[in-house]
Scaffold this active site. Structure first.
Site, PDB file in Angstrom:
ATOM      1  N   GLU A 181       0.802  -1.229   0.000  1.00 44.55           N
ATOM      2  CA  GLU A 181       0.000   0.000   0.000  1.00 44.55           C
ATOM      3  C   GLU A 181       0.839   1.284   0.000  1.00 44.55           C
ATOM      4  OE1 GLU A 181      -3.957  -1.590   2.312  1.00 44.55           O
ATOM      5  OE2 GLU A 181      -2.569  -0.379   3.445  1.00 44.55           O
ATOM      6  N   GLU A 374      -5.607  -8.428  -0.238  1.00 48.07           N
ATOM      7  CA  GLU A 374      -6.180  -8.216   1.094  1.00 48.07           C
ATOM      8  C   GLU A 374      -7.659  -7.919   0.927  1.00 48.07           C
ATOM      9  OE1 GLU A 374      -4.478  -5.328   3.791  1.00 48.07           O
ATOM     10  OE2 GLU A 374      -2.453  -5.793   3.118  1.00 48.07           O
TER      11      GLU A 374
END
Ligand code: BG6
Length: 477
Positions: A181, A374
């Site tokens: 991320e 995720e």
């Protein structure tokens, strides 16, 4: 699913959140190990961090230091995952286990040996490793000495670490995710970039500069990796989730477009090899002073990613004028509450169709294979007599997996796989508490690390097992 044989079904964890044993075998602390459980954590999570974060108090609890004891339990954990039927498992390597201060020339062999054992265990069960090299973690020494990714020096140190790991494990890992991320450095800079702010510092420029350094490190890692083994595949990884306009007023639509562009900035660079045009105007408007030299641009251009991976928890919502509209927390920041989304058991708003929308959006923009690395719901579970009846988690998974299958089968999107986040309960990043549980495997442990640490299968374990066995079909039953 179209890609029946090759689709990756699995789960994901990060070293910082699950390994614990933070000083074992010569490891030294990371930035994450200094995140306390008390209110100072919230400051660190939501921007106003101060250097005092590194002054530890005896009475404080630091969840990164104990995780869920994966370091000692990885063998039985992987056995459980194999019972679940997964064919892939995403974990991260802790930089501080390999280079405890980040500045050593020679790696810590004991640190490498842990990941060698972990890979061997996965190989024994034919579970494919998906490896993240930097998941919210860097040696704390680099935070103290360089202010983390704010300093260009860290690029070379990271590339040395990445090359060491890639050379050691070269033919055992295909999918590499250099950074988790990357866009989080703009929302949670201490966690995403090891950056501490001090009075008078130009925070926003430091954050974007850190992002640029990570982009460079990402590109140089790809360059090195392709020399080590041409079969390696490298992925961008972003915290994704479509940003909706609060209304169809063109002003709101434009605000959503702008927010989205900012969110996709780093993955744009990773895929296209250059900064998008709007970014120079953005820099002027925000008085950003960044060091992006010509040689950097060549490196970015020549080393782009093979796939785009992302986390998806919920969508976001924005308006040109946000005052007076309810807000709600989401992953790393807060956003406008979307009145069309029903209340869920999570504090973050659930939006399963948003996953299909996000897959379509990223496909239209990037035309690269996508990888959901995720997805999941973090919430309180009730544990009683060895059982957890988590129908809300089953519901969440069912609806999201249905949308994934529809995106693949009806929209024709190329998706490499689906990895559930926090498949084994672990302390959350934002709250630091393991009681914000994500797993289909329950860990008998409380927020301050009391408990047996034994693992138990939740009801959702059996649900996900069926989903995997039927390649997604069970989600429609
Ligand atoms: C993602 C991270 O941002 O969200 C994970 O990659 C994190 O590390 C997950 O755990 C869920 O967020 P939280 O704050 O509930 O742990």
């Amino acid at each position: 699913m179209k890609k029946k044989s090759g689709f990756l079904w699995g789960g994901a964890v990060s070293a910082a959140q699950c390994e614990g044993n933070y000083l074992a075998d010569g490891r030294l602390p990371s930035n994450f190990d200094y995140l306390p459980l008390d209110e100072r954590r919230l400051k660190a999570v939501y921007k106003n961090q101060e250097s005092s974060l590194l002054e530890t108090k005896g009475s404080e609890v630091y969840p990164g230091r104990f995780g869920n004891d994966f370091f000692n339990r990885y063998q039985s954990d992987i056995k459980l995952l194999s019972e679940l039927g997964v064919n892939s498992f995403r974990f991260s390597i802790s930089w501080s286990r390999i280079f405890p201060t980040g500045e050593e020339q020679e790696p810590n062999e004991a640190g490498l040996a842990f990941y060698d054992r972990l890979l061997t265990e996965l190989e024994n069960y034919q579970i494919e490793p998906i490896v993240t090299l930097s998941h919210f973690e860097l040696p704390v020494h680099l935070v103290k000495k360089y202010n983390g990714w704010g300093n260009r020096k860290v690029v070379d140190l990271f590339v040395h670490y990445a090359e060491t790991v890639m050379t050691t494990f070269k033919d055992r890992i295909t999918h590499w995710i250099p950074f988790n991320e990357m866009n989080m450095v703009l929302h949670i800079p201490y966690i995403g970039g090891g950056i501490l702010f001090e009075e008078g510092r130009d925070n926003l420029s430091t954050q974007y500069q850190a992002g640029h350094h990570q982009l460079l490190a990402n590109a140089l890692t790809i360059k090195a990796g392709r020399k080590i083994d041409a079969k390696m595949q490298f992925g961008a990884m972003l915290a994704a989730g479509k940003t909706y306009a609060y209304t169809c007023d063109p002003k709101d639509v434009f605000a959503a477009l702008q927010q989205e562009r900012e969110n996709l900035l780093f993955s744009d660079v990773q895929v296209f090899g250059e900064y998008p045009r709007f970014f120079s105007t953005y820099c002027k408007q925000h008085n950003l002073s960044l060091e992006i030299i010509e040689a950097d641009q060549e490196i970015l251009q020549e080393n782009t990613v093979d796939f785009v991976s992302f986390s998806y928890y919920s969508s976001a919502c924005t308006a040109a004028e946000e005052t007076g509209i309810d807000r709600v927390a989401t992953n790393g920041y807060n956003t406008l509450r979307n009145p069309y989304l029903p209340k869920s058991k999570s504090v973050w708003q659930d939006d399963p169709l948003g996953l299909r929308i996000t897959l379509n959006q990223l496909h239209d923009r990037y035309r690269k294979p996508l990888f959901i690395v995720e997805n999941g719901i973090g919430t309180q579970d009730e544990f009683s007599e060895g059982k957890v009846h988590d129908d809300y988690r089953i519901h969440y998974l069912k609806e999201h997996i249905k949308n994934l299958v529809l995106a693949v089968e009806e929209d024709g999107i190329d998706v490499i796989g689906y990895l559930m986040w926090g498949i084994i309960d672990l302390p959350s990043v934002s709250e630091g508490k393991i009681s914000k549980r994500y797993g289909v495997i329950y860990v008998d442990q409380d927020d301050v690390n009391n408990g047996s640490h034994e693992r138990y299968k939740k009801d959702s374990f059996y649900f996900y097992q069926q989903v995997i066995a039927t390649d997604g079909k069970y989600a429609f039953e």
